[in-house]
Structures are given as structure tokens and as C-alpha cells.
Design a protein around this motif. Sequence first.
Motif, PDB file in Angstrom:
ATOM      1  N   GLN A 148       0.835  -1.208   0.000  1.00  0.00           N
ATOM      2  CA  GLN A 148       0.000   0.000   0.000  1.00  0.00           C
ATOM      3  C   GLN A 148       0.869   1.257   0.000  1.00  0.00           C
ATOM      4  O   GLN A 148       0.564   2.221  -0.701  1.00  0.00           O
ATOM      5  CB  GLN A 148      -0.944  -0.027   1.200  1.00  0.00           C
ATOM      6  CG  GLN A 148      -1.933   1.129   1.158  1.00  0.00           C
ATOM      7  CD  GLN A 148      -3.053   0.978   2.162  1.00  0.00           C
ATOM      8  OE1 GLN A 148      -3.401  -0.140   2.568  1.00  0.00           O
ATOM      9  NE2 GLN A 148      -3.624   2.086   2.577  1.00  0.00           N
ATOM     10  N   TYR A 149       1.952   1.240   0.786  1.00  0.00           N
ATOM     11  CA  TYR A 149       2.850   2.409   0.794  1.00  0.00           C
ATOM     12  C   TYR A 149       3.396   2.682  -0.608  1.00  0.00           C
ATOM     13  O   TYR A 149       3.512   3.826  -1.022  1.00  0.00           O
ATOM     14  CB  TYR A 149       4.025   2.205   1.751  1.00  0.00           C
ATOM     15  CG  TYR A 149       3.654   2.223   3.216  1.00  0.00           C
ATOM     16  CD1 TYR A 149       2.697   3.097   3.707  1.00  0.00           C
ATOM     17  CD2 TYR A 149       4.264   1.351   4.113  1.00  0.00           C
ATOM     18  CE1 TYR A 149       2.356   3.105   5.046  1.00  0.00           C
ATOM     19  CE2 TYR A 149       3.933   1.358   5.455  1.00  0.00           C
ATOM     20  CZ  TYR A 149       2.979   2.234   5.918  1.00  0.00           C
ATOM     21  OH  TYR A 149       2.644   2.231   7.238  1.00  0.00           O
ATOM     22  N   ILE A 150       3.730   1.614  -1.317  1.00  0.00           N
ATOM     23  CA  ILE A 150       4.232   1.810  -2.687  1.00  0.00           C
ATOM     24  C   ILE A 150       3.153   2.444  -3.554  1.00  0.00           C
ATOM     25  O   ILE A 150       3.400   3.393  -4.296  1.00  0.00           O
ATOM     26  CB  ILE A 150       4.702   0.470  -3.306  1.00  0.00           C
ATOM     27  CG1 ILE A 150       6.021   0.056  -2.650  1.00  0.00           C
ATOM     28  CG2 ILE A 150       4.833   0.585  -4.829  1.00  0.00           C
ATOM     29  CD1 ILE A 150       6.986  -0.682  -3.514  1.00  0.00           C
ATOM     30  N   LYS A 182       4.894   8.608  -4.336  1.00  0.00           N
ATOM     31  CA  LYS A 182       4.878   9.621  -5.384  1.00  0.00           C
ATOM     32  C   LYS A 182       4.817   9.018  -6.787  1.00  0.00           C
ATOM     33  O   LYS A 182       4.165   9.523  -7.669  1.00  0.00           O
ATOM     34  CB  LYS A 182       6.138  10.482  -5.231  1.00  0.00           C
ATOM     35  CG  LYS A 182       6.025  11.849  -5.848  1.00  0.00           C
ATOM     36  CD  LYS A 182       7.305  12.638  -5.665  1.00  0.00           C
ATOM     37  CE  LYS A 182       7.985  12.844  -6.978  1.00  0.00           C
ATOM     38  NZ  LYS A 182       9.422  12.961  -6.918  1.00  0.00           N
ATOM     39  N   ASN A 183       5.530   7.934  -6.964  1.00  0.00           N
ATOM     40  CA  ASN A 183       5.718   7.414  -8.309  1.00  0.00           C
ATOM     41  C   ASN A 183       5.444   5.906  -8.356  1.00  0.00           C
ATOM     42  O   ASN A 183       6.351   5.123  -8.620  1.00  0.00           O
ATOM     43  CB  ASN A 183       7.174   7.705  -8.677  1.00  0.00           C
ATOM     44  CG  ASN A 183       7.408   7.639 -10.150  1.00  0.00           C
ATOM     45  OD1 ASN A 183       6.518   7.219 -10.908  1.00  0.00           O
ATOM     46  ND2 ASN A 183       8.585   8.011 -10.570  1.00  0.00           N
ATOM     47  N   PRO A 184       4.195   5.499  -8.103  1.00  0.00           N
ATOM     48  CA  PRO A 184       3.922   4.069  -7.947  1.00  0.00           C
ATOM     49  C   PRO A 184       4.335   3.226  -9.150  1.00  0.00           C
ATOM     50  O   PRO A 184       4.774   2.097  -8.982  1.00  0.00           O
ATOM     51  CB  PRO A 184       2.419   3.999  -7.750  1.00  0.00           C
ATOM     52  CG  PRO A 184       2.037   5.350  -7.293  1.00  0.00           C
ATOM     53  CD  PRO A 184       2.991   6.300  -7.934  1.00  0.00           C
ATOM     54  N   SER A 185       4.229   3.761 -10.366  1.00  0.00           N
ATOM     55  CA  SER A 185       4.509   2.865 -11.494  1.00  0.00           C
ATOM     56  C   SER A 185       5.982   2.471 -11.483  1.00  0.00           C
ATOM     57  O   SER A 185       6.327   1.341 -11.806  1.00  0.00           O
ATOM     58  CB  SER A 185       4.091   3.487 -12.823  1.00  0.00           C
ATOM     59  OG  SER A 185       4.790   4.651 -13.073  1.00  0.00           O
ATOM     60  N   LYS A 186       6.844   3.371 -11.050  1.00  0.00           N
ATOM     61  CA  LYS A 186       8.258   2.997 -10.969  1.00  0.00           C
ATOM     62  C   LYS A 186       8.485   1.956  -9.862  1.00  0.00           C
ATOM     63  O   LYS A 186       9.235   0.994 -10.050  1.00  0.00           O
ATOM     64  CB  LYS A 186       9.107   4.249 -10.707  1.00  0.00           C
ATOM     65  CG  LYS A 186      10.534   3.941 -10.916  1.00  0.00           C
ATOM     66  CD  LYS A 186      11.460   5.098 -11.077  1.00  0.00           C
ATOM     67  CE  LYS A 186      12.855   4.502 -11.216  1.00  0.00           C
ATOM     68  NZ  LYS A 186      13.862   5.257 -10.497  1.00  0.00           N
ATOM     69  N   GLY A 187       7.813   2.137  -8.735  1.00  0.00           N
ATOM     70  CA  GLY A 187       7.928   1.169  -7.647  1.00  0.00           C
ATOM     71  C   GLY A 187       7.440  -0.209  -8.084  1.00  0.00           C
ATOM     72  O   GLY A 187       8.055  -1.231  -7.773  1.00  0.00           O
ATOM     73  N   ILE A 188       6.328  -0.218  -8.826  1.00  0.00           N
ATOM     74  CA  ILE A 188       5.771  -1.484  -9.292  1.00  0.00           C
ATOM     75  C   ILE A 188       6.747  -2.155 -10.272  1.00  0.00           C
ATOM     76  O   ILE A 188       6.953  -3.370 -10.242  1.00  0.00           O
ATOM     77  CB  ILE A 188       4.388  -1.251  -9.938  1.00  0.00           C
ATOM     78  CG1 ILE A 188       3.393  -0.833  -8.844  1.00  0.00           C
ATOM     79  CG2 ILE A 188       3.900  -2.494 -10.660  1.00  0.00           C
ATOM     80  CD1 ILE A 188       2.087  -0.270  -9.355  1.00  0.00           C
ATOM     81  N   LEU A 189       7.355  -1.344 -11.137  1.00  0.00           N
ATOM     82  CA  LEU A 189       8.351  -1.898 -12.073  1.00  0.00           C
ATOM     83  C   LEU A 189       9.510  -2.548 -11.326  1.00  0.00           C
ATOM     84  O   LEU A 189       9.994  -3.621 -11.711  1.00  0.00           O
ATOM     85  CB  LEU A 189       8.927  -0.776 -12.938  1.00  0.00           C
ATOM     86  CG  LEU A 189       8.207  -0.501 -14.233  1.00  0.00           C
ATOM     87  CD1 LEU A 189       8.874   0.638 -14.984  1.00  0.00           C
ATOM     88  CD2 LEU A 189       8.222  -1.763 -15.095  1.00  0.00           C
ATOM     89  N   LEU A 190       9.934  -1.909 -10.253  1.00  0.00           N
ATOM     90  CA  LEU A 190      11.029  -2.478  -9.468  1.00  0.00           C
ATOM     91  C   LEU A 190      10.603  -3.786  -8.795  1.00  0.00           C
ATOM     92  O   LEU A 190      11.340  -4.765  -8.800  1.00  0.00           O
ATOM     93  CB  LEU A 190      11.479  -1.482  -8.401  1.00  0.00           C
ATOM     94  CG  LEU A 190      12.582  -0.517  -8.829  1.00  0.00           C
ATOM     95  CD1 LEU A 190      12.821   0.537  -7.766  1.00  0.00           C
ATOM     96  CD2 LEU A 190      13.881  -1.290  -9.105  1.00  0.00           C
TER      97      LEU A 190
END
Length: 421
Positions: A223-225, A229-237
Motif C-alpha cells: 500500500q505504501y508503494i 509519489k511514483n507508484p509505477s516505478k515502484g511497481i516496475l522495481l
Amino acid sequence: EISLEIINQNFILNLPSEIQNILSQIKAVSKLLNEKVYLVGGIVRDLILNLPNEDIDIVVENDANNFAKNLSEFLPTAKIRIHDQFKTATIFLENGLSIDIATLRSEYYEYPTALPIVTQGTIKDDLFRRDFTINALAIDISHNNFGKLLDFFKGYNDIKNKNIKIIHNISFIDDPTRIIRACRFASRYNFTIENETHDLILDAIEMGILERLSWNRLKNEFQYILEDKNPSKGILLLNKYNLLKLFHDNIILDKSLLKKLNLANKFKNIFAIKLEYWIVFLLVLTSQLNSKELEIIFLKFGFSKNFINKHKFGIEKRKILLEELNSKNKNSEIYSLLKNIPEEVLILLILESTRENKVKIKSYLFNLKGKVAIIKGRDLLELGLESGPHLKEYIEKSFLIQLDQINPSKDSILKELNLIC
Ligand code: CTP
């Protein structure tokens, strides 16, 4: 041997004056009690990055509770909450700020993923137990050392060089949620997960350490991800480390999903004001799942029955909704079709629809949805209509007429309803 670097730049002067005032009071209490006090955690990191952060986290050497009680006397309108069990306290101020106070501690883990065993420690111990070097800086705010930045683990350089780096080799074994935190900080600040840390993440994942985490802890980190600010980058990681499967086995980050995620990021500033935007990312991320799988995820996130029903309905029906929307051109028709669909689902629809339909949904969200009805029940009663279901129908009808008229007024609507001539 770990070397301590003291950087004598006075970062505190960059804090908003409200927070500087609080720190001066803390300094005074430090003198009164002869306690050492340090500002720690995210606020120090963000100060160096010159980013706003109002989470005042402090640690004191001996007794957080006693410190909190004394500090609250310096801050007369403050409310204090003592957590005896953890030897921590929180002070809530009238202006909405709060101060978290803990006692310096040293932590070790009896076995991976256990909760840590806590003992009293030095500031170095306290920083050593933390996740990344960038989060392990402290500013001394004691009366006799006020303003000194303490850097035991070269965190300052890692901030400047944009590195996410753990402090010791078993960090991820101690606390596997740090793997997801690494992805979050990397994406939030556009930092790089440094090589050794990257390798240790791979090792920990290979050991299956994340499978031992409770869903609750995983969920919070996910949820924090999604809230960051930039969830799509976090999801990619997360995807790079093959971790989306912890969320659900059937999520495949293909081109189309990636495109939707990036679009969702792009739209964030336009839509985020009114709603919990992380839910949009959750819906996008789960947009490939069938409704049974979706319901399970919703339940795992703890959403209410009502929420689940409303959202699931919209998601299941979204293909049909979009098809129907193709032939709807009048405001009233668009309104009637979309009025029961939650906003987060409508944004998902925008991400998945043709240009014409995008325009229609946006017009619903920004224009139609917020319109105030010109005709109220009172107006109809005055014209002699009787209260009851019939009246309600008239009110709804008037609103739909209002939406389709170019310059609607009471008269023009009532005329169209044939209630006046
Ligand atoms: N921390 C840690 N390991 C964790 C969680 C937290 O070491 N699994 C430490 C870090 O030093 C962190 C501090 O506790 O800076 C506060 O945690 P948290 O509030 O979760 O993170 P912040 O760094 O304040 O980040 P955010 O800006 O997202 O609040």
C-alpha cells in the motif's frame, strides 16, 4: 571500524519555523533533564534532500516517557500519549504536528522475520539497526551540541550519490519488508539500489524469506508503494525482483498494463485531489484478474462489503459500460450511465477507453457530477405537487433536463417538464 562523520552545516535552519520552535523547546528540556536528544529518520533524510517532511521523530538517551512529560509542559496545549510497552511517547500539538519520542535502542532478531529483541543502546546502535544508510542519519539536538549532523554510515554521501544501501549484510533477513521499502525509496527519489544491496535482495528472495512474512506486513508495504509519489516505478522495481507474485500470481506486467500504470501516474495530479488515488493503482494492477480473484484481493485489503460490491460491479461491467457509452451523447445519458460507478473505477475506464469515451468520462467527473440541482423538492411542492415517490421522480427528471439545457434556469426546466407554460 565505523567512522563517525560530523557535518557542521546547520540543516535545522532549513526547517519550517514551526518545527524549529519545537526543536528549541526540545533543546531546553534536554538541558533541564541533562538528556541527549537526536532528530532521526525520514525527516533528516528529507532535510538533506531539501524536501518537506513534518514527521518529527526524536530519540533520547535515557527515558522517553519522562522526556515527553517534561516537553509537554513546555508546550501547554499539547496532548501526550505514553506507550509504556514500547517505552515511547507521542505528543500531539494543536497545529496538527506531532512528535514521536523513543529511547535509544539496540535491536537484534532471534530468528528471521521475528519481532526484534530490544535493549538500551547508543545512538550508533540505534542508527545501525535501521534499514538504509540514507535513513540512518541523526541530527544532535541536545542543548550542548545542537544542530550537528551525525553520519556513522556514509548516509550523507549515499543521499548525494542517490544510492539505496543497507547498513549490514543481514538487514533483509532481519526484516524482509525492507526489500519492498528499497523499491519504494528508489522509486520515490529516483535513487538506484546499489549493487551489493541488489545482490543481497536477490539472495534473500532466493531463500524464500518473503514468503514467511505475514500478509498484513506485506500489504502495508504494498500500500505504501501504491500511495507513494511514483507508484509505477515502484511497481516496475517489484516486478524486476519478481515480487508482484506475492501480491497475486496472475499479475503479468505486459505492455498494456505498463501503459495503464504510466497513464495512471500521469493523471495523478489531475484526479488525486478528491480521492484515495492509491486505489486507482490497485485497480490498474489487478485489472487482469477475474472477479473472484479481485474479490479475494479486496477482502485481503480489508475493504468493506459495500466498497467491494460497488467497485466489483463497475469493474466487471466495464466492457459493457464502455460499449454503451459509445452511443451516449447527451449529458443526461452520460450522467445516468456513470452515476453509480465509483470514481476510481471511472479512472480505470479512462485508462482503457477510446478518445471519445475519455472525453465523456472526464466531462462526467469534472462537470456533470458536481452540478447542483436548480430544482429542489420545495419548488415542486410550491407548484402543488404532492410529496412521495412521484416527487422524487420529478426531482431526478428536472436534474437530467438541467444537464442537457445550455442555459438552464428554474423556468426553463419547469417549462420542459410541462409544469408551467
Ligand atoms: N525503519 C527501519 N526499518 C523498517 C522501517 C523503518 O529501519 N522496516 C527506520 C528507518 O530509519 C526510517 C524510520 O525507521 O527512517 C522511520 O520509519 P518510517 O516512518 O516507516 O519511514 P520514513 O523513513 O520516515 O519514510 P516515510 O517518508 O515514507 O515516512
